[in-house]
Motif scaffolding. Sequence first.
Motif, short mmCIF file in Angstrom:
data_model
loop_
_atom_site.label_atom_id
_atom_site.label_comp_id
_atom_site.label_asym_id
_atom_site.label_seq_id
_atom_site.Cartn_x
_atom_site.Cartn_y
_atom_site.Cartn_z
N VAL A 37 -4.73 2.39 -9.04
CA VAL A 37 -3.61 2.19 -8.75
C VAL A 37 -3.19 0.91 -7.72
CG1 VAL A 37 -1.31 3.15 -8.10
CG2 VAL A 37 -3.22 4.62 -8.73
N HIS A 38 -2.51 0.00 -8.44
CA HIS A 38 -2.21 -1.35 -7.50
C HIS A 38 -0.76 -1.07 -7.05
CE1 HIS A 38 -5.58 -3.14 -9.28
NE2 HIS A 38 -5.11 -2.99 -10.28
N TYR A 39 -0.50 -1.47 -5.84
CA TYR A 39 1.01 -1.29 -5.17
C TYR A 39 1.39 -2.48 -4.58
CZ TYR A 39 0.18 3.83 -5.17
OH TYR A 39 0.14 5.25 -5.37
N TRP A 40 2.86 -2.53 -4.72
CA TRP A 40 3.54 -3.77 -4.21
C TRP A 40 4.69 -3.30 -3.43
CZ3 TRP A 40 1.24 -4.14 -8.95
CH2 TRP A 40 0.62 -5.40 -9.28
N ARG A 41 5.00 -3.93 -2.17
CA ARG A 41 6.20 -3.76 -1.53
C ARG A 41 7.48 -4.14 -2.44
NH1 ARG A 41 9.94 -6.31 1.74
NH2 ARG A 41 9.19 -8.51 1.37
N VAL A 57 -0.77 0.84 5.04
CA VAL A 57 0.05 -0.20 4.40
C VAL A 57 1.27 -0.04 4.95
CG1 VAL A 57 -1.41 -0.62 2.34
CG2 VAL A 57 0.50 0.79 2.13
N GLY A 58 2.08 0.90 5.15
CA GLY A 58 3.39 1.18 5.61
C GLY A 58 4.03 0.19 6.82
N PRO A 59 2.96 0.33 7.95
CA PRO A 59 3.50 -0.72 8.88
C PRO A 59 3.45 -2.24 8.30
CG PRO A 59 1.92 0.73 9.76
CD PRO A 59 1.87 1.03 8.20
N ILE A 60 2.73 -2.60 7.62
CA ILE A 60 2.69 -4.01 6.89
C ILE A 60 3.76 -4.17 6.10
CG2 ILE A 60 1.53 -5.50 5.37
CD1 ILE A 60 -1.07 -4.17 5.88
N ALA A 61 4.19 -3.06 5.32
CA ALA A 61 5.62 -3.30 4.66
C ALA A 61 6.80 -3.30 5.59
CB ALA A 61 5.76 -2.20 3.75
N LEU A 62 6.90 -2.56 6.42
CA LEU A 62 7.90 -2.74 7.19
C LEU A 62 8.08 -4.04 8.04
CD1 LEU A 62 7.57 0.89 9.09
CD2 LEU A 62 9.34 0.21 7.73
N GLN A 63 6.92 -4.69 8.47
CA GLN A 63 7.04 -5.91 9.18
C GLN A 63 7.59 -7.03 8.36
OE1 GLN A 63 6.54 -6.53 12.58
NE2 GLN A 63 7.47 -8.47 11.99
N ALA A 64 7.04 -6.82 6.91
CA ALA A 64 7.45 -7.80 5.94
C ALA A 64 8.86 -7.66 5.68
CB ALA A 64 6.47 -7.58 4.80
N HIS A 70 8.02 -7.70 -4.24
CA HIS A 70 7.58 -8.76 -3.38
C HIS A 70 6.15 -8.67 -3.41
CE1 HIS A 70 11.64 -9.11 -1.90
NE2 HIS A 70 11.73 -7.70 -1.73
N GLU A 71 5.50 -8.78 -1.98
CA GLU A 71 4.07 -9.03 -1.89
C GLU A 71 3.03 -7.80 -2.33
OE1 GLU A 71 5.98 -9.32 0.51
OE2 GLU A 71 5.61 -7.71 2.11
N PHE A 72 2.01 -8.14 -2.63
CA PHE A 72 0.94 -7.15 -3.27
C PHE A 72 0.62 -6.55 -1.83
CE2 PHE A 72 -1.99 -4.86 -5.86
CZ PHE A 72 -3.29 -5.04 -5.20
N LEU A 73 0.61 -5.24 -1.87
CA LEU A 73 0.03 -4.45 -0.47
C LEU A 73 -1.53 -4.10 -0.57
CD1 LEU A 73 3.20 -2.55 0.39
CD2 LEU A 73 2.26 -4.49 1.20
#
Length: 271
Positions: free
Chosen positions: A82-86, A128-135, A65-68
């Motif tokens: 290191v690039h991370y995505w959800r 970024v964890g809360p952002i991933a959870l909300q998304a 999904h989206e880039f974090l």
Amino acid sequence: MARTPVLAAGGIVLRRDAPQRFAVVRLRKRNEWVLPKGKLDDGETPRAAAEREVLEETGHDVEVHEFLGTLVYDSGGRSKVVHYWRMDAGGKPVRALMSDIREVDWLPFDAALERLSRGYERAFLENVGPIALQAAADAERERRARLRVAAAERRRARLVEEEPGVDTTANPEAPTAAEVPAIAEASVVAEASVVTEVTVDAETPVVADAPAPAEAAVMAETSHIAGAPAADASEASPSSARGIEPIAAAVRPVPRKNLIERVRDWLRRAA
């Protein structure tokens, strides 16, 4: 001379549970718990590398999904970027773990933070964890909404098959095709009764060739003045020998005449 940084990619991987759980993997050589990630192969894009590395280290197919964000740290005297995505993981593993990974664990957010061995990864996941959870929660609501829409479309399709001609875009409380004829018949009857009532009120039946009672009195008085015999009251009555035309003829429109013309006509008939 600065050394070229090492490029890598990975994922903040969630599995649909209650609560949702994050993937952390345990390295075989160092016995550390880390976020799933790996180096880019030659010619590989960061996003493609992230999906491949997560599959190899967790054993799960994922949706990217989206880039974090990007995490940069020092590794063996070189910078590592290191690039991370959800990502969302499938329900069951589809392959064995790669040889560098001893095991994978799925933990709630707070437990995952505690399990990570490296401070910079804990700091990154904490942000970024809360952002991933909300998304993920927003995406789940959208998924359920799409399922409801799809179910409604299937119901409409079944309705059209069972009762062709039904307008499925109309209000669900609208009458069905089977109810329409009865409603139409009732409407016609109602309209007919209204028209009949209006017609009767607007057009008073008129007796053919017979003056109205008020006008008959005036005619009698006029004929008396002219020396003509007074009009018999029976001639002004609807039951006189002159007779009454049928109701259908009585309802027929009769040209209206002024009083003088009616008196002249009556005098001509009386002569």
